[in-house]
Design a protein around this motif. Structure first.
Motif, PDB file in Angstrom:
ATOM      1  N   ARG A   1     110.243  81.451  12.480  1.00 27.75           N
ATOM      2  CA  ARG A   1     110.514  81.577  13.917  1.00 27.75           C
ATOM      3  C   ARG A   1     111.579  82.639  14.188  1.00 27.75           C
ATOM      4  NH1 ARG A   1     109.751  75.775  14.063  1.00 27.75           N
ATOM      5  NH2 ARG A   1     111.947  75.455  13.584  1.00 27.75           N
TER       6      ARG A   1
ATOM      7  N   ASP B   1     117.652  71.875  29.449  1.00 28.90           N
ATOM      8  CA  ASP B   1     116.508  72.490  28.772  1.00 28.90           C
ATOM      9  C   ASP B   1     115.259  71.619  28.953  1.00 28.90           C
ATOM     10  OD1 ASP B   1     116.612  74.965  27.606  1.00 28.90           O
ATOM     11  OD2 ASP B   1     116.464  74.236  25.562  1.00 28.90           O
ATOM     12  N   GLY B   2     114.155  72.269  29.290  1.00 25.58           N
ATOM     13  CA  GLY B   2     112.877  71.571  29.348  1.00 25.58           C
ATOM     14  C   GLY B   2     112.555  70.924  30.676  1.00 25.58           C
TER      15      GLY B   2
ATOM     16  N   ARG C   1     121.747  62.399  21.261  1.00 25.00           N
ATOM     17  CA  ARG C   1     120.361  62.696  20.907  1.00 25.00           C
ATOM     18  C   ARG C   1     119.597  61.384  20.852  1.00 25.00           C
ATOM     19  NH1 ARG C   1     121.645  65.018  15.241  1.00 25.00           N
ATOM     20  NH2 ARG C   1     122.799  63.064  15.380  1.00 25.00           N
TER      21      ARG C   1
ATOM     22  N   TYR D   1     113.130  61.347  26.032  1.00 24.25           N
ATOM     23  CA  TYR D   1     113.315  62.729  25.579  1.00 24.25           C
ATOM     24  C   TYR D   1     111.977  63.450  25.477  1.00 24.25           C
ATOM     25  CZ  TYR D   1     118.015  61.216  24.198  1.00 24.25           C
ATOM     26  OH  TYR D   1     119.292  60.720  24.206  1.00 24.25           O
ATOM     27  N   THR D   2     112.018  64.755  25.731  1.00 23.95           N
ATOM     28  CA  THR D   2     110.875  65.632  25.502  1.00 23.95           C
ATOM     29  C   THR D   2     111.384  66.883  24.803  1.00 23.95           C
ATOM     30  OG1 THR D   2     109.736  64.850  27.491  1.00 23.95           O
ATOM     31  CG2 THR D   2     108.991  66.940  26.543  1.00 23.95           C
ATOM     32  N   GLY D   3     110.831  67.175  23.638  1.00 20.07           N
ATOM     33  CA  GLY D   3     111.283  68.348  22.899  1.00 20.07           C
ATOM     34  C   GLY D   3     112.732  68.271  22.492  1.00 20.07           C
ATOM     35  N   GLY D   4     113.239  67.066  22.299  1.00 23.24           N
ATOM     36  CA  GLY D   4     114.614  66.885  21.865  1.00 23.24           C
ATOM     37  C   GLY D   4     115.630  66.828  22.986  1.00 23.24           C
ATOM     38  N   HIS D   5     115.206  67.055  24.225  1.00 22.18           N
ATOM     39  CA  HIS D   5     116.115  67.043  25.370  1.00 22.18           C
ATOM     40  C   HIS D   5     115.726  65.935  26.351  1.00 22.18           C
ATOM     41  CE1 HIS D   5     116.750  71.123  23.779  1.00 22.18           C
ATOM     42  NE2 HIS D   5     117.968  70.997  24.268  1.00 22.18           N
TER      43      HIS D   5
ATOM     44  N   ASN E   1     114.259  64.067  29.332  1.00 23.65           N
ATOM     45  CA  ASN E   1     113.142  64.361  30.218  1.00 23.65           C
ATOM     46  C   ASN E   1     113.576  64.141  31.677  1.00 23.65           C
ATOM     47  OD1 ASN E   1     112.980  61.568  30.751  1.00 23.65           O
ATOM     48  ND2 ASN E   1     111.400  61.255  29.188  1.00 23.65           N
TER      49      ASN E   1
END
Length: 369
Positions: free
Chosen positions: A23, A97-98, A286, A339-343, A345
């Motif tokens: 990445r 984020d997100g 988290r 959470y979504t994608g670690g953040h 929601n």
């Protein structure tokens, strides 16, 4: 799982080189080709990176205003009569984020209490050190209350200078400043690159590691000739990721925790000196942190709470409204559902915003300590 291209699954193994994950190569190519302009993030010689002002995400998810704060809303130089202005700094959990602009916890707090003005100056990927340096640049913006958002994981970022050494799966090869303690005072260790091209050149020729080695807490995990042994690399990987375990970092009175607490104390002191009546900390967990607290009944980061209380720094732990929501949902509700994608929601962000709106009002009504 199979070890392939120096990784066990998606997890890079030591020794960590200048590029630890594919990445990162894609990120470098985007920077070289000019595609990075589509992102809100921009290289900054002092801060490492920051947010572009007046930027709208092509996907329409996020935007920034004229001072690089999240959202299109513009705020006057001073709050209007009757308004309570709050300025917030931090990383991606502060930025939101997100989620869309209207779903950040700050935006939700403004909906709950329309007399609140909550400026969102969070920047994805930031350590608390970068957030403090950004505060020194931008200031309180006339706010009565200043808030530092602290993701528990920041304890490791705050002693890091080259992003992939702390988080080898990172999607970028960012270089950052850090602050170190010298005779009890925080001293800035600047990042050395004047232009993004200089940073990319150093990553591609491998010299970035030497350029950022001084005061870098996280090591490459050099193995010498044993780097060709799969078993040696697996053992080194176990040790490396164990050292980076956030829970262990909070439980140990080592440099990561000491620096993090010193940064929070500095923000509290400097924000008050800059005119904020109150300077506080908002703690973000988290999903694994939330799961741990729910299972054990208490936070492993209690040393953080104790420090803030001793220093007279007001705080709110976002795990509290999130755990209340899980308790209402029932015993089978999983922390991951927030959470979504670690953040966080949108639903979880709204929970934090609703609790924060009440907390901010209480802070404004409480005489500062």
């Amino acid at each position: 799982l199979v070890v392939r291209d120096g990784r066990l699954g998606d997890r890079p193994l030591p020794p960590f080189d200048a590029v630890t994950h594919p990445r990162q190569r894609a990120w470098i190519a985007a920077q070289r080709e000019g595609d990075a302009a589509a992102s809100a993030g921009a290289f900054d010689a002092e801060l490492g990176w920051t947010l572009r002002p007046d930027h709208v995400d092509p996907a329409g998810v996020g935007s920034t205003n004229s001072i690089g704060a999240r959202g299109r809303r513009e705020y006057a130089a001073s709050p209007p009569p009757g308004a309570l202005r709050v300025v917030t700094y931090g990383d991606s959990f502060t930025y939101g984020d997100g989620v869309a602009d209207g779903d950040t916890w700050q935006a939700r707090a403004e909906v709950v209490d329309p007399e609140l003005e909550v400026l969102n100056l969070g920047v994805p990927g930031y350590g608390t050190d970068q957030a403090l340096l950004r505060f020194r640049r931008v200031g309180t913006r006339g706010a009565q209350v200043a808030v530092m958002g602290l993701l528990l994981e920041n304890v490791g970022r705050n002693v890091n200078r080259y992003r992939p050494l702390w988080y080898p799966r990172s999607g970028a090869t960012g270089a950052k400043p850090r602050l170190r303690l010298a005779d009890g005072e925080l001293v800035v260790v600047p990042q050395p690159f004047a232009r993004v091209g200089d940073l990319l050149d150093a990553v591609e020729d491998g010299s970035v590691l030497a350029r950022l080695a001084e005061h870098e807490h996280w090591t490459r995990g050099n193995l010498g000739p044993a780097r060709h042994s799969t078993l040696a690399r697996l053992a080194a990987g176990w040790r490396a990721y164990r050292r980076r375990d956030v829970r262990r970092l909070w439980l140990a009175d080592g440099e990561p925790r000491q620096i993090t607490l010193a940064l929070l104390a500095a923000f509290h002191r400097e924000a008050r000196a800059a005119g904020a009546a109150t300077a506080a900390v908002l703690v973000f967990p988290r999903s694994g942190d939330l799961r741990h607290r729910r299972r054990t009944g208490g936070p492993y980061w209690s040393a953080l709470h104790d420090f803030l209380d001793r220093e007279g720094i007001p705080w709110l732990d976002a795990s509290e409204p999130l755990l209340e929501a899980l308790a209402t949902a029932g015993p089978d509700a999983d922390a991951a559902s927030l959470y979504t994608g670690g953040h966080l929601n949108p639903a979880a962000s709204a929970l934090v915003g609703e609790r924060a709106a009440r907390w901010l009002r209480e802070l404004a009504a409480t005489p500062p300590r």
